[in-house]
Design an enzyme around this catalytic site. Structure first.
Site, PDB file in Angstrom:
ATOM      1  N   CYS A 134      41.326  34.632  38.620  1.00 60.86           N
ATOM      2  CA  CYS A 134      41.273  34.595  40.088  1.00 60.86           C
ATOM      3  C   CYS A 134      40.965  35.971  40.663  1.00 60.86           C
ATOM      4  O   CYS A 134      41.840  36.843  40.711  1.00 60.86           O
ATOM      5  CB  CYS A 134      42.597  34.064  40.635  1.00 60.86           C
ATOM      6  SG  CYS A 134      42.600  33.962  42.434  1.00 60.86           S
ATOM      7  N   CYS A 137      42.831  36.775  43.932  1.00 58.37           N
ATOM      8  CA  CYS A 137      44.245  37.129  43.719  1.00 58.37           C
ATOM      9  C   CYS A 137      44.371  38.530  43.116  1.00 58.37           C
ATOM     10  O   CYS A 137      45.220  39.312  43.529  1.00 58.37           O
ATOM     11  CB  CYS A 137      44.922  36.149  42.766  1.00 58.37           C
ATOM     12  SG  CYS A 137      44.407  34.443  42.924  1.00 58.37           S
ATOM     13  N   ASP A 138      43.556  38.833  42.116  1.00 60.26           N
ATOM     14  CA  ASP A 138      43.800  40.034  41.301  1.00 60.26           C
ATOM     15  C   ASP A 138      42.773  41.151  41.466  1.00 60.26           C
ATOM     16  O   ASP A 138      42.985  42.253  40.962  1.00 60.26           O
ATOM     17  CB  ASP A 138      43.840  39.637  39.807  1.00 60.26           C
ATOM     18  CG  ASP A 138      44.932  38.628  39.534  1.00 60.26           C
ATOM     19  OD1 ASP A 138      45.956  38.671  40.245  1.00 60.26           O
ATOM     20  OD2 ASP A 138      44.773  37.801  38.618  1.00 60.26           O
TER      21      ASP A 138
END
Ligand code: FAD
Ligand code: NAP
Length: 312
Positions: A134, A137-138
């Protein structure tokens, strides 16, 4: 007994909830094991959903506005995983992870898909410590640093482009020299200066220590190896079809599925079992697009209403 149990709260499940409740069904529960929104909440952008064209907004922002609307007409969200769906006489019995059983006149399954693992050595060991699926997200963890992306589909290329805006450099690794992604996306990636495309190559091993990933060992088609010094690898190698709820105790599917495990439906999203409907990425021949999943959800919702009217 519920009028309709919806399993999965992505674009298909949410839209099915909107249509069933707005269409007059009083007792509709959407079982979503996480927060509603589905896969698209992992995306850094969405530019092909008509009516929504804002490059500053992520998939999460996009789905936020769906929640209020889809819950407005009485849809209830139960945050639980469904393990199994079984037809008992004229209705269905759902088994939840908590062990609770729920009865419903109809079921719409919209469980979509989840990221696949590529299978290289060290992938599981460093998952969450350098290996990610992701970028939204990261990606920020790698601001101004070099990262790698694995895969050659739309997701890999779009997320490589997204990461190129955050990271100093992105190595895009693909096992072939042709990409599956759409032509425009390929062109955009090819034109991006800080994306280096490495084709005909796979990841042999991820290496690191207790601090996390430190490098990748790559191998090309001639079996030549090289080392890439990166702390982050984003793996986008496709999705698994989440069809487990449709398996019986004997591990057979309770309705017809194709060779990929995708559920066969007709134009009304009816499966081979009466009262059981499937919508979104889970169905055969799905285009795997938000707009299509939403369309499926609407069709399934309307079909449920007709089915219940006929039952009564
Ligand atoms: P999903 O979105 O997969 O939702 C299924 C939901 O079911 C999930 O929330 C899951 O938690 C839940 N669930 C699964 N099993 C259970 C269970 N047993 N019990 C309870 N809940 C369960 N499409 C576009 O149109 N445009 C794009 O730009 C785009 N970009 C994308 C970028 C990325 C990174 C990804 C991964 C996908 C992208 N897609 C895009 C594809 C799009 O997200 C999917 O086609 C769409 O989300 C499918 O919707 P769905 O409702 O069928 O399934
Ligand atoms: P995908 O299209 O299935 O692509 C997966 C990629 O990973 C392929 O290039 C594949 O290589 C590679 N791969 C598979 N297994 C591998 C392994 N073990 N090791 C290394 N590489 C591996 O998956 P996706 O990109 O996630 O897309 C899924 C669906 O969602 C598609 O239908 C896509 O069009 C759609 N989607 C659409 C959008 C959009 O419309 N904007 C955005 C994202 C996704 P090969 O090519 O060699 O098989």
């Amino acid at each position: 007994m519920l009028d309709c149990a919806i399993i999965g709260g992505g674009p298909a499940g949410l839209t099915a909830g909107l249509y069933t409740t707005r269409g007059g069904l009083k007792n509709v529960v959407m079982f979503e094991m996480g927060l509603p929104g589905g896969q698209i909440t992992q995306s850094s952008e969405i530019e092909n959903y008509p009516g929504f064209f804002d490059h500053t907004k992520t998939g999460m922002d996009f789905m936020d506005s769906w929640m209020e609307q889809c819950f407005h007409f009485g849809l209830t969200h139960k945050m639980e995983k469904v393990l199994k769906v079984k037809k008992v006489d004229e209705h269905f019995e759902l088994t939840l992870e908590s062990g609770e059983k729920v009865e419903s006149k109809t079921v719409i399954v919209a469980t979509g898909s989840t990221p696949k693992r590529a299978g290289f050595k060290g992938e599981d060991e460093f998952f969450g410590r350098g290996v990610s699926t992701c970028a939204t997200c990261d990606g920020f963890f790698y601001k101004n640093r070099e990262v790698a992306v694995l895969g050659g589909g739309d997701t890999a290329l779009e997320e490589a482009y997204y990461l190129s805006k955050i990271c100093s450099k992105v190595y895009l690794i693909h096992r072939r020299d042709e990409f599956r992604a759409s032509p425009l996306t390929i062109q955009r990636v090819q034109k991006t200066q800080n994306i280096e495309i490495i084709t005909n190559t796979h990841i042999k091993e991820a290496i690191g220590d207790s601090m996390g990933l430190s490098r990748l060992v790559l191998e090309n088609l001639n079996a030549e190896q090289s080392v890439l010094e990166v702390n982050g690898i984003f793996v986008f190698v496709g999705r698994n079809i989440n069809n487990g709820v449709l398996k019986s105790d004997e591990d057979n599917f309770i309705c017809e599925v194709n060779q990929y495990g995708e559920v066969s439906v007709d134009l009304k999203m009816r499966t081979s079992v009466e009262g059981l409907f499937v919508a979104g990425d889970l169905r055969a021949d799905a285009q795997k697009q938000v707009v299509c999943a939403a369309g499926d959800g609407a069709v399934a919702g309307l079909s449920v209403i007709s089915y219940i009217q006929e039952m009564e």
